[in-house]
Design a protein around this motif. Sequence first.
Motif, PDB file in Angstrom:
ATOM      1  N   ASN B  65       0.740  -1.142   0.045  1.00  8.53           N
ATOM      2  CA  ASN B  65       0.072   0.013  -0.044  1.00  8.53           C
ATOM      3  C   ASN B  65       0.938   1.136  -0.061  1.00  8.53           C
ATOM      4  N   LEU B 158      -9.169   9.463  -0.736  1.00  4.95           N
ATOM      5  CA  LEU B 158      -9.048   7.916  -1.137  1.00  4.95           C
ATOM      6  C   LEU B 158      -8.044   7.584   0.052  1.00  4.95           C
ATOM      7  N   ASN B 159      -8.501   6.902   1.155  1.00  5.42           N
ATOM      8  CA  ASN B 159      -7.684   6.442   2.392  1.00  5.42           C
ATOM      9  C   ASN B 159      -7.296   4.958   2.049  1.00  5.42           C
ATOM     10  N   VAL B 160      -6.001   4.629   2.360  1.00  4.88           N
ATOM     11  CA  VAL B 160      -5.432   3.394   2.231  1.00  4.88           C
ATOM     12  C   VAL B 160      -4.796   3.046   3.587  1.00  4.88           C
ATOM     13  N   LEU B 161      -4.677   1.755   3.965  1.00  3.22           N
ATOM     14  CA  LEU B 161      -4.206   1.508   5.156  1.00  3.22           C
ATOM     15  C   LEU B 161      -2.508   1.569   5.005  1.00  3.22           C
ATOM     16  N   LEU B 170      -4.403   9.278  -0.559  1.00  3.06           N
ATOM     17  CA  LEU B 170      -3.822   9.232  -1.888  1.00  3.06           C
ATOM     18  C   LEU B 170      -3.768  10.407  -2.645  1.00  3.06           C
TER      19      LEU B 170
END
Lengths: 541, 292
Positions: B65, B158-161, B170
């Motif tokens: 990620n 847009l969130n990612v872990l 992002l």
Amino acid sequence: MSLLGLFDIGKSAILSNQVAMNAISNNIANVNTEGYSRQEVVLETTAGVQIRGDYLGRGVSIAGITRHFDKFIQLQIIGQNQSYGRSSSLNQGLSHVEQIFNEAKGLGLSNSLQDYFNSWQGVATDPEGQPQRITLLQKAKALIQNAQQIERDVSDTLKNVNDEIANVVERVNTITSQIVQLNEKIVQVEAGQTDKQASFIRDQRDKLLNDLAEQIDYTWYEDNNGYLTVMVGGKSLVTPEKAYQLSTSVDIEGNRSVTFGSEDLTSLFSKGQLAGNIAVRDELSTDTLTSLRKLIASIIKETNSLHSSGYGLDGSTGNDFFDPLQIYTLDYSSGGYISSATVNDPSALTLDEYNINFTDASTYDIINNSTGATVAAGQTYTAGGTITFDGIDVVIDGAPAAGDSFLISPLRGVIQNINVAITDTRQIAAASSALTLPGDNTNALQLFQLSQSGRADLSGATFEGFYRGIVSNVGVDSKAAADSLTYDSNLLFELEKKREEVSGVSLDEEAANLIRYQRAFEAGARIIKITDELLQMVIDL
Amino acid sequence: MRITSFAIFNQMTRALQAGMKNMFLYSERLSSGKKINKPSDDVYGMMNAMGYKVTLNEIDQYKKNIDNADSQLGLTDTVMSTVGDILSRARELAVQGSTGTQTPANRASIAQEIANLRDEALRLSQTQFRDRYIFSGYKTGTVPFDVSFNYQGDANELNVLIDRGSTIALNIKGDEAFSSGGETYFETLDDLYNALITNDQTNIQASITLIDNASGQVANVRADIGARMNYIEKLRSTHEDRDIALKTMLSSTEDDDIAETVSELTKTQVSLESLRASGAKVISQSLMDFLG
């Protein structure tokens, strides 16, 4: 005292020592016969003639043949064989199951479980990406296939265990009929002779008792005539007259129980291979399989609940990701039947198994089998009425009687019947709202995060943690079984060594005795020769 | 104590069996390189090993990620850097155009370059990463700014872990990246273009301030991106440290000490050999051999 008396003494020496050598030869011949007890000829002086007030013997005769045998050791061996039988079956079954969950070799569910949840992160990273969505569907299918494979392997083991229970019963029946035949022979041989023993038949019967002990636990006694009675839980399997056969019956779940006439004796056995196999079966069906099913059911329940609240790329919502959970039932009733069983509220479902027990024709209780708690007691039965509890609707019809029960379970067929419901990748609901398509990944993120927090249905464990618990249980049980097998087989070996000390044949000893009796035989022959010379001398006078 | 030949034979075969079993265990260890070959070998160790593997797998995903975030943020930074260059050039041109000595013809040609810069900036706002517009929020399928320079995206990130419970956005929202003080850079450049065409010196002058504001905003956005990239870079090295630590623990939990196993194997081999040699002597002999 005549000169001719010497002949008799010589003859008695030859004959007696010859019998003794026969016994020795027989011992040597049976040096490798299992269960053989060595025999020894006991000699005694033949009552003699009186010479000047003192008695002089008139040769040797055979007082009897001793069977070297220790009843106390034999008792211990029978007891130990029962323990050994149980732990050997337990070890065999559990070490097999352990291989199904052998994470050390990459078998088991751990990898596919992680792959499935990681695929949700893949979708979260690229919510519009087709490849990520295809990967997710593949990994979800792989998880299911993996679980199905494991369930099949465990079920196959269960089937083998049930077959083995039938085999054990078969062996028990063979052994008990043989014991009856030997009973008859022993009594015939020993009839009216207080000090004589049917040595080799007794050896055979003792051997059968050992064999029987490896199969089941039993009690036994011998009456004054030599008849042996074998009893299991108060029932006689062997009486002086005949052997009574055990049989098996299969219930609707495919489990074999051991019956005697119409009575179910299954729970009475605590030792022997029979008890070992029953223990393996209980462990597998009540613990391993139920836990595995619960894990998969929980993944389905949580995934579907979140997924159906989200939105697919095509704007659709309310879609289940996996096929929804169903209710499976088993009917243990005489007059009633279940006409339908459905989930009415997936979120209220506990993933426990329930029993609906009828106390009489119109009253029933609902029991949670997993917790033992009573869900509802003393409910009034109406034929065709819907019974609702913990998110489940059940309709029972017909005329159930007191003692009838129905098993209600969301788990039984869950692994077998599950499939991925989504076929169109656009329906994978990564978004939380129709307004935020297509870039919204929040639902996919939450679906991944399901794997990171504990689940109430799994006693607060995470999916992974719960699975680890299953593997741990299998490992601990297998280890315990292996340890007790080692212990029991060592103990049995020690006891057999003790038996050998008393009953076993030592070739050295037999060789020495052989020489001893050979010399005595030769001397006896010489007496006759000398007597003959003496007579010749007298005749020649 | 009576010792019989059968007892000796039994004792011998048991001892041989035990030795062979150990040989088998040691060779299994050597062939797999692991000391835990099934759960019951060491249940506690196996549970730990499974736990380590799960965490390693999780870290692996976070690293992926982070790589992904790094690519998208890096691309965004490149775009914003180019936007900054465009604004600097526009400012030069605006200053040039604002001097009183310029002829209308000169201003018209400057205006043409400004128009090109404006279109270039608009094209940059339409940058795609893996077929999606990076400046449109969640509306990744929609062009962020329409021809009238109105923002078409939304305000979502847009969130990612990138770690357990920790996420990173992002994307930079288009209206944040391409506007300052409520006005898009395209509008600013368009106004400048019109002022140059119409020889409106006051407005040319005014646009210089607006371009300066825009450049300031670009710098802010780039600072934000820089901070995010720094953060994930630090996390990446944390993950790598944890990765190594966990792999070390995993190895010490499940990997076999080969030297030790080989020496145990050799010991067992020696004892088996002597057992066989003595067994052959003991079992074969009895008094019978000497009769005759």
